[in-house]
Design an enzyme around this catalytic site. Structure first.
Site, PDB file in Angstrom:
ATOM      1  N   CYS A 155     -31.873 -22.792  83.286  1.00 19.86           N
ATOM      2  CA  CYS A 155     -31.294 -23.997  82.701  1.00 19.86           C
ATOM      3  C   CYS A 155     -31.818 -25.254  83.387  1.00 19.86           C
ATOM      4  CB  CYS A 155     -29.772 -23.952  82.766  1.00 19.86           C
ATOM      5  SG  CYS A 155     -29.120 -23.499  84.388  1.00 19.86           S
ATOM      6  N   GLU A 194     -21.668 -24.913  80.372  1.00 17.22           N
ATOM      7  CA  GLU A 194     -22.983 -25.386  80.798  1.00 17.22           C
ATOM      8  C   GLU A 194     -23.948 -24.941  79.722  1.00 17.22           C
ATOM      9  OE1 GLU A 194     -26.546 -25.039  81.649  1.00 17.22           O
ATOM     10  OE2 GLU A 194     -26.051 -23.724  83.318  1.00 17.22           O
TER      11      GLU A 194
END
Length: 526
Positions: A302, A265
């Site tokens: 994020c 990720e």
């Protein structure tokens, strides 16, 4: 707990590297005690070999035993929350309430996966019974299920010292599936990592499981992490971090003699589309919501909204001005590490060099301040730099006047974790073409909310097309995260006694199974 500064290698406290390092106090930059010793290649090899041996036992451990392990870890984390939070506050400068919530989220994830594996449907057990008189050829008895993949390497994240680190979702889901885990601790919070690793190690010992079920290695650079991914005993990798770091690990995993999956990720701009109805109804509160989202946690999520599309309209002026005012009046922020703060400043300087309009907070802090930049769709198309993530409390406001141009801009987007629509139901009805484009670009679509904040649940998807993640078929948050660390195995014409319990006729686990295409919990009769 007295911190030792040593790695955890299959139950032993040892670090055979030679270079000590200390974590800086995130608020003062003074160095914290103790000194940590990086692991050696010998440590990597010992941990990996121990994980291989442990897998032969742990991979066949009943789900009830693995669930008990996860709950034991969760209970110990909750019991030591104050100690964990105190150290994490020093290493990250994150506020106490945030870290207390992160401890709870981490223990909650462990309990979620305990419940998932006890319920059993994640095994995807399937049975196609034999049809011996089928013409022109008989059908054999075929049964399949998901099984653990093997030892998993997990990389701790800088921005979540608990929920995405040593005992975070990657570790929880890998252990739940029956895979030993080797964590490469993040050098920004080694003390926090040590306390949590001790909790897991103690839980493994108390459960009577092989010590190789869990190890954690320190590294003050990149060598140990890279060698861990290269080690032939490792069968999968989980990483949360930068695009550069993720791509490097992906390349190593792909170029091994036996390539392995690398689930990365790697960040996202999480575009937000403010539609006309939102601006007409309450532009000021929408601006406040955007500001709160892109500055939450100093913008070190994020899922931070790094790109906001706003139409050119009279009512949009209030939205823009409120966002400018909030940014200018904002307080300063302390970043997780000096390195992250330096990278943030460089990112702002690069964006400012493009000559687009910008607003910076007037106040200052030891490290950084909020920033708002404003550009047009033409700027976005011309300057690739505007499509790069800046990790920190900044966002890019993009004005548009032509709807066809907006659709082209949406079609040109890279993969992201989320996309958000702010508006009315009428806005949604009028923007089905935009939604259709965004469905191909992200893992999660949000309506009248903000992307920061990821619920840990069965339906959650925290993933998206590359470069947000390395594989958009999977999520790193929620119960589906377990599917990263399993593979299907099929048994043909096997006698009952040799089948896993999940595939036996009597269904001793009482789980849902797909039998001849029908989902059922019923036992099979001759």
């Amino acid at each position: 707990m007295r911190l030792s500064g040593l790695s955890f290698v299959a139950g032993k406290r040892i670090s055979r590297g030679s270079t000590p390092f200390r974590a800086p106090d995130a608020a003062t930059s003074s160095l914290l005690e103790p000194a940590y010793i990086g692991s050696s290649l010998e440590d990597v090899n010992e941990a990996a070999n121990a994980a291989t041996s442990a897998f032969l036992i742990f991979g066949n451990t009943p789900a009830s035993d693995r669930a008990a392990l996860l709950r034991r870890i969760a209970a110990a984390l909750d019991a030591r929350s104050a100690e964990i939070v105190a150290r994490a506050m020093a290493e990250t400068a994150l506020p106490q309430a945030r870290l207390e919530g992160e401890v709870a989220r981490t223990s909650g994830q462990l309990r979620l996966f305990a419940a998932v594996i006890e319920e059993g449907s994640w095994l995807d057990a399937r049975i196609d019974r034999a049809i011996p008189d089928r013409k022109p050829l008989p059908r054999p008895d075929i049964r399949s299920m998901l099984v653990p993949i093997g030892p998993v390497a997990v990389f701790g994240a800088s921005n979540f010292p608990l929920a995405f680190s040593v005992a975070g979702g990657d570790t929880a889901s890998a252990l739940a599936a029956g895979n030993p885990v080797i964590v490469k601790a993040h050098l920004a919070h080694p003390g926090t990592s040590e306390i949590v690793a001790a909790v897991i190690t103690d839980a493994v010992t108390q459960a009577g499981l092989p010590a190789g079920v869990f190890s954690m290695l320190y590294d003050d650079g990149f060598v140990i992490g890279q060698e861990l991914v290269r080690h032939p005993a490792i069968h999968a990798v989980a990483f949360t971090g930068s695009h550069r770091g993720g791509k490097a690990l992906m390349a190593i995993a792909a170029n091994r003699e036996r390539p392995i999956p690398c689930f990365c990720e790697m960040g996202s701009l999480n575009p937000v589309f403010v539609l006309p109805g939102a601006l007409a109804s309450d532009p000021v509160s929408r601006a406040k919501g955007i500001y709160g989202s892109f500055t939450l946690g100093a913008g070190q999520f994020c899922t931070k909204p790094g790109m906001v599309f706003v139409p050119d309209a009279v009512c949009a002026d209030l939205f823009r001005q409120e966002l400018r005012n909030l940014t200018a009046a904002g307080s300063g922020f302390t970043m997780l590490t000096p390195g992250i703060a330096d990278a943030y400043r460089v990112g702002l300087e690069k964006r400012a060099s493009l000559g687009i309009s910008g607003t910076l907070a007037e106040s200052s802090s030891p490290q950084t301040c909020a920033a708002l930049f404003e550009a047009s769709l033409e700027n976005l198309e011309t300057h690739a730099l505007l499509r790069e993530e800046i990790f920190g409390p900044s966002t890019l406001l993009i004005s548009w006047s032509n709807r066809e141009a907006l659709l082209r801009a949406a079609q040109a987007l890279d993969g992201h974790l989320t996309a958000t629509l702010l508006g009315t139901e009428a806005d949604v009805a009028e923007n089905q073409d935009l939604i259709a484009v965004l469905e191909q670009k992200v893992g999660r679509l949000i309506f009248n909310g903000y992307p920061t904040g990821v619920e840990v649940s069965h339906a959650m998807v925290h993933g998206g097309p590359y470069p947000a993640t390395s594989d958009s078929r999977y999520t790193s948050v929620g119960s589906r995260a377990i599917l990263r660390f399993v593979r299907p195995r099929c048994y043909q014409n096997f006698p009952q006694i040799a089948l896993p319990e999940a595939l036996r006729d009597e269904n001793p686990l009482g789980i849902f199974r797909l039998v001849d295409g029908v989902l059922t919990r019923d036992a099979l009769t001759p």
